[in-house]
Structure formats: C-alpha cells, structure tokens
Design a protein around this motif. Structure first.
Motif, mmCIF file in Angstrom:
data_model
loop_
_atom_site.group_PDB
_atom_site.id
_atom_site.type_symbol
_atom_site.label_atom_id
_atom_site.label_comp_id
_atom_site.label_asym_id
_atom_site.label_seq_id
_atom_site.Cartn_x
_atom_site.Cartn_y
_atom_site.Cartn_z
ATOM 1 N N VAL A 101 0.773 -1.303 -0.114
ATOM 2 C CA VAL A 101 0.028 -0.054 -0.058
ATOM 3 C C VAL A 101 0.826 1.083 -0.025
ATOM 4 O O VAL A 101 1.901 1.308 0.788
ATOM 5 N N TYR A 102 0.636 2.182 -0.997
ATOM 6 C CA TYR A 102 1.527 3.309 -1.076
ATOM 7 C C TYR A 102 0.652 4.566 -0.725
ATOM 8 O O TYR A 102 -0.652 4.477 -0.522
ATOM 9 N N SER A 103 1.314 5.335 -0.288
ATOM 10 C CA SER A 103 0.851 6.709 0.558
ATOM 11 C C SER A 103 0.253 7.356 -0.823
ATOM 12 O O SER A 103 0.550 7.667 -1.774
ATOM 13 N N GLY A 104 -1.260 7.742 -0.054
ATOM 14 C CA GLY A 104 -2.037 8.407 -1.239
ATOM 15 C C GLY A 104 -2.908 7.420 -1.959
ATOM 16 O O GLY A 104 -3.865 8.114 -2.592
ATOM 17 N N GLU A 105 -2.927 6.172 -1.783
ATOM 18 C CA GLU A 105 -3.632 5.494 -2.729
ATOM 19 C C GLU A 105 -4.922 5.144 -1.785
ATOM 20 O O GLU A 105 -4.756 5.113 -0.702
ATOM 21 N N VAL A 106 -5.863 4.489 -2.663
ATOM 22 C CA VAL A 106 -7.102 3.896 -1.960
ATOM 23 C C VAL A 106 -6.945 2.429 -2.504
ATOM 24 O O VAL A 106 -7.078 2.403 -3.935
ATOM 25 N N ILE A 107 -6.977 1.712 -1.600
ATOM 26 C CA ILE A 107 -6.959 0.238 -1.929
ATOM 27 C C ILE A 107 -8.265 -0.394 -1.792
ATOM 28 O O ILE A 107 -8.893 -0.136 -0.567
ATOM 29 N N CYS A 108 -8.918 -1.137 -2.562
ATOM 30 C CA CYS A 108 -10.295 -1.885 -2.141
ATOM 31 C C CYS A 108 -9.748 -3.448 -2.144
ATOM 32 O O CYS A 108 -9.065 -3.824 -3.070
ATOM 33 N N LEU A 109 -10.362 -3.977 -1.274
ATOM 34 C CA LEU A 109 -10.200 -5.469 -1.089
ATOM 35 C C LEU A 109 -11.563 -6.124 -1.184
ATOM 36 O O LEU A 109 -12.528 -5.791 -0.625
ATOM 37 N N VAL A 110 -11.809 -6.946 -2.179
ATOM 38 C CA VAL A 110 -13.091 -7.739 -2.324
ATOM 39 C C VAL A 110 -12.887 -9.157 -2.461
ATOM 40 O O VAL A 110 -11.917 -9.661 -2.481
ATOM 41 N N GLY A 111 -13.931 -9.762 -2.184
ATOM 42 C CA GLY A 111 -14.027 -11.088 -2.009
ATOM 43 C C GLY A 111 -15.323 -11.840 -1.378
ATOM 44 O O GLY A 111 -15.897 -10.909 -0.673
ATOM 45 N N ARG A 112 -15.708 -12.969 -1.534
ATOM 46 C CA ARG A 112 -16.988 -13.464 -0.989
ATOM 47 C C ARG A 112 -16.697 -13.381 0.476
ATOM 48 O O ARG A 112 -15.983 -13.393 1.162
ATOM 49 N N ASN A 113 -17.915 -13.798 0.966
ATOM 50 C CA ASN A 113 -17.961 -13.886 2.666
ATOM 51 C C ASN A 113 -17.106 -15.105 3.002
ATOM 52 O O ASN A 113 -17.232 -15.975 2.431
ATOM 53 N N GLY A 114 -16.448 -14.960 3.992
ATOM 54 C CA GLY A 114 -15.535 -15.943 4.228
ATOM 55 C C GLY A 114 -14.235 -15.977 3.682
ATOM 56 O O GLY A 114 -13.391 -17.008 4.179
ATOM 57 N N ALA A 115 -13.983 -15.174 2.780
ATOM 58 C CA ALA A 115 -12.821 -15.202 1.942
ATOM 59 C C ALA A 115 -11.654 -14.842 2.752
ATOM 60 O O ALA A 115 -10.527 -15.317 2.502
ATOM 61 N N GLY A 116 -11.699 -14.167 4.002
ATOM 62 C CA GLY A 116 -10.617 -13.771 4.885
ATOM 63 C C GLY A 116 -10.158 -12.492 5.004
ATOM 64 O O GLY A 116 -9.062 -12.014 5.639
ATOM 65 N N LYS A 117 -11.118 -11.631 4.437
ATOM 66 C CA LYS A 117 -10.740 -10.262 4.399
ATOM 67 C C LYS A 117 -10.633 -9.562 5.960
ATOM 68 O O LYS A 117 -9.714 -8.917 6.197
ATOM 69 N N THR A 118 -11.590 -9.767 6.693
ATOM 70 C CA THR A 118 -11.526 -9.381 7.996
ATOM 71 C C THR A 118 -10.290 -9.884 8.922
ATOM 72 O O THR A 118 -9.723 -9.224 9.636
#
Ligand SMILES: Nc1ncnc2c1ncn2[C@@H]1O[C@H](COP(=O)(O)OP(=O)(O)OP(=O)(O)O)[C@@H](O)[C@H]1O
Ligand SMILES: [Mg+2]
Length: 232
Positions: A31-48
């Motif tokens: 993650v670089y300064s100034g960026e907006v990163i989005c993380l996508v994935g189904r329920n249970g994919a491990g995002k949290t």
C-alpha cells in the motif's frame, strides 16, 4: 515505477488464522501513500482476518508486516494504532451509552488530537449529533462516528472493513464523497462489497478467495470494467 518507492504498508508471505485454523495463505501486498486500495472477496474469504492481523488483533503464523518500514508483527493493537494505522471494525461498535461527543472525547484522549473541526470538515453531519447517545444512531451515522474517531490522531493509513454494509444507496453515495475528501489526507484500504463504489474510488483492487489473493489490478480501465468480479 511504484517498485522504486517505499510502500507505507508492506506485507510479505503472510499466513494467519485462529488457533489451529489456517485462514490466510501467503498474502503479499503493498500500500503506497495516497492510494485507495479496495479489497474484494466473498463472505468468508478472509478479508476481516487480514485486517485483524494487520491491526495487531491477531498474531500471524508467519510472514512480514512492515508499516512505515518498521516491523509491527507482535505489536499490540494500541501501539499500531498510535503509530498511525487505524482499523475501523466491521461490526459498528461504539460506546452505546455514551453520547457522540463522549465517544469522540475518548478517541481524542487516546490520540491527544482534539482538532474536531478538521474531522467535521469531512463529516459535517456529525456536528448536530454531538449530544445524541451513540446507541441511538442510525447505521450510517454510526459509520460516520467511527470514521471520525479513526481520523483523530491524523492516521497515515485507515483500514475500513465494509463501511457501506447495510447502508441505503444514497448513504453509500454520501460515503463515497466522504472518502474522496479523506483520501486527500489519509491513505485508505477498504473492504468493499459495493462494486460501483469500488470503481469510483479504488486505485488498486485486490481480490481474495479462500484466504489467498487471487488477483490484483491497478489498471483504471480494468477497475472500471469490474474485471476483478470474475474472481469473486
Ligand atoms: N474468531 C474466529 N475463530 C475461528 N474462525 C474464525 C474466526 N473469525 C473468522 N473465522 C473464520 O475465518 C474465515 C474467514 O473469515 P473472515 O471474517 O476473515 O471473512 P470475510 O472475508 O471478512 O467475510 P465477510 O465478507 O462475511 O465479512 C471464515 O471461515 C470464518 O469462519
Ligand atoms: Mg469480514
């Protein structure tokens, strides 16, 4: 060209989970300064689970997390937060019996940042809710309060776990505008299921499946065309 810069957050070969349960496998991201990163994935994919690990609530089994070039694996969540990495949890937990003002006071006490006016420039609606018990706020208002609390201390990076979950479409649009303002000052990493919102704000999208990152793109045309959708 990005390779020549130092990332604000550098994650390498991260494995994490709960007790014996392995949930994340070989996660590598920058993650670089100034960026907006989005993380996508189904329920249970491990995002949290990924956010919990980055924020210090879960200790990884192995791998590297460098924030501002310092290893943060093994640090307490409060240490990581005070070093400028804030985490807005998925379950919109506020102190229900306290007012909005009192909730903000706690966040200010923790960070020694009492510059509420700066935060209100992003979230002006919160100003009229100061006396209300936080437990009485609507989902959208609660999310605004959590974002305000996260912005105190002027974090360098805010991880937001599904900020639009359960919100009406017009509120999602409001929040998208809020993020477009906040990003001028703070790097954002957002778990987001609302793909139209992702196309509006993301500079880079990581797709997660079964605990792995299965695709990433920072190509604006690919993001607009929702190319990452096929990995979900
Ligand atoms: N505290 C826990 N103890 C044991 N297993 C857990 C725990 N929390 C999550 N898990 C498991 O870890 C896996 C990943 O869960 P996680 O919450 O990270 O997914 P997610 O991508 O955030 O999903 P969602 O989109 O539903 O929020 C799931 O299989 C879940 O059952
Ligand atoms: Mg989740």
């Amino acid at each position: 060209m990005e390779e020549s810069k130092t990332p604000l957050l550098r994650v390498r070969n991260l494995y994490s989970g709960y007790g014996n349960l392995k949930v994340l496998f070989d996660i590598t991201m920058d993650v670089y300064s100034g960026e907006v990163i989005c993380l996508v994935g189904r329920n249970g994919a491990g995002k949290t689970t990924l956010f919990r690990t980055l924020a210090g609530f879960l200790k990884p089994f192995s791998g590297e997390i460098l924030f501002k070039q310092k290893n943060v694996v093994g640090n307490f969540p409060f240490e990581i937060a005070l070093s400028g990495l804030k985490y807005v949890h998925q379950d919109k937990q506020v102190f229900s019996d306290l007012t909005v003002r009192e909730n903000l006071e706690l966040a200010s006490y923790a960070t020694k940042d009492y510059d509420w006016d700066r935060v209100f420039t992003y979230l002006p609606k919160l100003k009229v809710l100061l006396q209300r018990k936080a437990g009485l706020l609507s989902g959208g208002e609660k999310q605004m309060l959590l974002i305000a609390m996260a912005l105190l201390g002027r974090p360098s990076l805010v991880l937001m776990d599904e900020p639009t979950e359960g919100l009406a479409p017009h509120l999602i649009q409001d929040l998208t505008q809020v993020f477009k303002e906040i990003r001028k000052e703070t790097t954002l990493c957002i778990v987001e299921q609302n793909l139209p919102m992702v196309t509006q704000i993301a500079d880079k999208v990581y797709s997660m499946k079964e605990g792995k990152i299965v695709a990433e793109t920072s190509n604006p045309e690919e993001i607009r065309a929702l190319v990452f959708e096929k990995y979900l």
